[in-house]
Design a protein around this motif. Structure first.
Motif, mmCIF file in Angstrom:
data_model
loop_
_atom_site.group_PDB
_atom_site.id
_atom_site.type_symbol
_atom_site.label_atom_id
_atom_site.label_comp_id
_atom_site.label_asym_id
_atom_site.label_seq_id
_atom_site.Cartn_x
_atom_site.Cartn_y
_atom_site.Cartn_z
ATOM 1 N N PRO A 11 -121.730 -35.612 -9.190
ATOM 2 C CA PRO A 11 -121.643 -36.709 -8.218
ATOM 3 C C PRO A 11 -121.452 -38.082 -8.866
ATOM 4 O O PRO A 11 -120.729 -38.923 -8.319
ATOM 5 N N GLY A 13 -119.915 -38.805 -11.855
ATOM 6 C CA GLY A 13 -118.554 -38.900 -12.398
ATOM 7 C C GLY A 13 -117.508 -39.008 -11.306
ATOM 8 O O GLY A 13 -116.574 -39.830 -11.396
ATOM 9 N N ILE A 30 -113.061 -35.488 -17.243
ATOM 10 C CA ILE A 30 -113.141 -34.281 -18.088
ATOM 11 C C ILE A 30 -114.492 -33.626 -17.833
ATOM 12 O O ILE A 30 -115.528 -34.290 -17.867
ATOM 13 N N ASP A 79 -114.784 -29.408 -23.221
ATOM 14 C CA ASP A 79 -116.098 -29.865 -23.683
ATOM 15 C C ASP A 79 -115.879 -31.077 -24.569
ATOM 16 O O ASP A 79 -115.273 -30.957 -25.639
ATOM 17 N N GLY A 111 -124.568 -35.912 -17.077
ATOM 18 C CA GLY A 111 -125.843 -35.316 -16.648
ATOM 19 C C GLY A 111 -126.971 -35.584 -17.625
ATOM 20 O O GLY A 111 -126.796 -36.259 -18.644
ATOM 21 N N VAL A 224 -123.095 -27.350 -25.359
ATOM 22 C CA VAL A 224 -122.147 -28.450 -25.151
ATOM 23 C C VAL A 224 -122.900 -29.761 -25.372
ATOM 24 O O VAL A 224 -124.062 -29.882 -24.994
ATOM 25 N N ASP A 261 -127.753 -38.926 -13.725
ATOM 26 C CA ASP A 261 -128.981 -38.434 -14.359
ATOM 27 C C ASP A 261 -129.133 -38.926 -15.797
ATOM 28 O O ASP A 261 -130.247 -39.068 -16.292
#
Ligand SMILES: Cc1cc2nc3c(=O)[nH]c(=O)nc-3n(C[C@H](O)[C@H](O)[C@H](O)COP(=O)(O)OP(=O)(O)OC[C@H]3O[C@@H](n4cnc5c(N)ncnc54)[C@H](O)[C@@H]3O)c2cc1C
Length: 290
Positions: A11, A13, A30, A79, A111, A224, A261
């Motif tokens: 949300p 991005g 990305i 990634d 995130g 990642v 986040d």
């Protein structure tokens, strides 16, 4: 047209993408296929504006992405392993395992994940031999023995940053299969890890079979790269594990913004969407003034 690259299709991005695109920027988002973010894990969302009935997190993500595509936002899967300033064109280079993308401004919206492992010693020795950023700390390990924990492209990228400095770099896969092609100079150990040990700072790694590997430093690069790991590499200031931003979502580095986040505080869709909107607008403002 000036280009904004956004890392993360959650949300934060996607909201940033909507505002940056509508502000006239070329926008590429990305996102990782391996780490799909928090919202996809939410079974039902019913506390967000405009939902007559609860919807799943996965459905909400798809609705967001479709809306952004409709106004011309480009979505790419990959990634991101690093973001760096590029002297060549006075902008940023966003690096995935396969490609490098140029950006005039970057929005970090990957995130909250701060990747660590529940292995005894890791928390205890953070800052005392446990590191989450090879490019930041490689210099401290000149001619020393270091290990990188991880088994994929992100780990290989971290190991490659250490190889020119350290005496030896060992990749610890912790029982995982290697995904991709690690740099040739790496020593590979595939055994499961039991603990990171030392007295005051890291001195060795203990494997579950009881064997030991003497090391001066251990770098975590599991899965990642998360927002905080990417931020660290760029020199973006953190407050604990959250990215430090002002009220316009600007970090301490001009042209780099963060939202959602990864900035700490309330972990909710409404806050991610709000901060994404601020970051998208701020990126456009930055590009106009640049
Ligand atoms: C089980 C669960 C239930 C929840 N329920 C609710 C709820 O009911 N209501 C509510 O408001 N909130 C809820 N939340 C919280 C909400 O999901 C988050 O606050 C929100 O998703 C944060 O958005 P974000 O965009 O910051 O990050 P995320 O949604 O986590 O998105 C992160 C994005 O970054 C990408 N990414 C990560 N690393 C990389 C990388 N290296 N390269 C490229 N891309 C990368 C991911 O693929 C993803 O697209 C819940 C969370 C969970 C886990």
């Amino acid at each position: 047209m000036a280009k904004v690259v956004i890392i993360g299709a959650g949300p934060a991005g996607v909201s940033a993408a909507l505002y940056a695109r509508r502000g006239g920027a070329e926008v590429t988002v990305i996102s990782s296929e391996k780490d799909t973010g928090s919202l996809i894990k939410a079974h039902q969302i019913e506390n967000y504006y405009g939902l007559a009935e609860p919807v799943s997190g996965a459905e909400l993500i798809q609705r967001g992405i479709q809306g952004a595509k409709r106004i011309g936002v480009e979505f790419i899967q990959g990634d991101v392993v690093a973001v760096a300033f590029s002297e060549d064109f006075h902008g940023y280079q966003v690096e995935t395992e396969q490609m490098k993308y140029h950006a005039d401004s970057v929005i970090l919206a990957a995130g909250a994940a701060h990747k660590t492992l529940p292995i005894p010693g890791i928390r205890e020795f953070e800052g005392k031999g446990i590191s989450y950023c090879a490019i930041c700390d490689a210099f401290f390990y000149r001619q020393k023995q270091v290990a990188v924990i991880g088994a994929g492209e992100y780990a290989f990228h971290e190991a490659a940053a250490l190889l020119p400095h350290a005496a030896q770099v060992t990749l610890l896969t912790n029982g995982e299969d290697i995904a991709g092609r690690p740099p040739e100079a790496l020593v590979l150990r595939k055994e499961k890890l039991a603990a990171v040990e030392g007295s005051g700072r890291v001195q060795r790694v203990r494997f579950q079979d009881g064997s030991l590997l003497p090391v001066d430093g251990v770098f975590l690069a599991v899965g990642v790269a998360g927002s905080t790991e990417l931020a660290r590499k760029m020199g973006v200031m953190l407050a604990g594990n959250a990215i430090k931003v002002d009220e316009r979502m600007a970090t301490n580095i001009p042209g780099i913004f963060a939202a959602g986040d990864c900035t700490g505080g309330l972990r909710q869709v409404a806050k991610a969407v709000y901060q994404g909107a601020e970051a998208g607008l701020a990126a456009v403002r930055y590009l106009r003034e640049k």
